[in-house]
Scaffold this motif. Structure first.
Motif, short mmCIF file in Angstrom:
data_model
loop_
_atom_site.label_atom_id
_atom_site.label_comp_id
_atom_site.label_asym_id
_atom_site.label_seq_id
_atom_site.Cartn_x
_atom_site.Cartn_y
_atom_site.Cartn_z
N TRP A 61 -55.17 29.85 17.01
CA TRP A 61 -54.10 30.77 17.35
C TRP A 61 -53.77 30.59 18.82
O TRP A 61 -54.66 30.62 19.68
N TYR A 62 -52.50 30.39 19.10
CA TYR A 62 -51.97 30.35 20.45
C TYR A 62 -51.02 31.53 20.63
O TYR A 62 -50.58 32.13 19.66
N ARG A 63 -50.70 31.81 21.87
CA ARG A 63 -49.67 32.80 22.14
C ARG A 63 -48.87 32.38 23.36
O ARG A 63 -49.36 31.65 24.23
N GLN A 64 -47.64 32.85 23.38
CA GLN A 64 -46.77 32.57 24.52
C GLN A 64 -46.01 33.84 24.88
O GLN A 64 -45.20 34.33 24.07
N VAL B 63 -45.44 35.91 21.51
CA VAL B 63 -45.27 35.28 20.19
C VAL B 63 -46.57 34.54 19.90
O VAL B 63 -47.03 33.74 20.72
N TYR B 64 -47.13 34.81 18.75
CA TYR B 64 -48.40 34.20 18.35
C TYR B 64 -48.12 33.07 17.34
O TYR B 64 -47.39 33.27 16.36
N TYR B 65 -48.72 31.93 17.62
CA TYR B 65 -48.51 30.74 16.80
C TYR B 65 -49.81 30.29 16.15
O TYR B 65 -50.87 30.25 16.80
N CYS B 66 -49.70 29.91 14.91
CA CYS B 66 -50.80 29.30 14.19
C CYS B 66 -50.69 27.79 14.34
O CYS B 66 -49.59 27.22 14.32
#
Length: 123
Positions: free
Chosen positions: A36-39, A92-95
């Motif tokens: 999981w990343y976030r920006q 915004v959270y990215y998988c």
């Protein structure tokens, strides 16, 4: 090909909880790491948490003790349980995942990203 789709984002008050989900679909042989990343607005994308195929986990210092990453290999899903949310968790959270795909060996290894889900922490 393979795709990732996130869900579970939304608006939550400080101190609240959310659970993000990410499902992988397509021609999947296996999934290696999942992350999981976030920006946040005006900031670079950062790694929040990752989990290996064996279940080993790592977390960014900013979320340790508050976030938990888990995966369900049978369902090709990864989750991010977020507790004690703070306004600075807004992003915004990215998988992200490394997926072995293809109709026959040798498999192709792809790094796949989801489209992102917005988490807003605000009173």
């Amino acid at each position: 090909q393979a795709q990732l789709v996130e869900s579970g984002g939304g608006l939550v008050q400080p101190g609240g909880s959310l659970r993000l989900s990410c499902v992988a679909s397509g021609s999947i042989v296996s999934i290696n790491f999942q992350r999981w990343y976030r920006q946040a607005p005006g900031k670079e994308r950062e790694l929040v948490a990752d989990i290996s195929s064996g279940g080993s986990t790592n977390y960014a210092d900013s979320v340790k003790g508050r976030f938990t990453i888990s995966r369900d290999n049978a369902k090709n899903m990864v989750y991010l349980q977020m507790n004690s949310l703070k306004p600075e968790d807004t992003a915004v959270y990215y998988c992200n995942a490394r997926i072995a795909t293809g109709p026959t060996p040798p498999w192709r290894f792809l790094e796949v990203w989801g489209q992102g889900t917005l988490v807003t922490v605000s009173a």
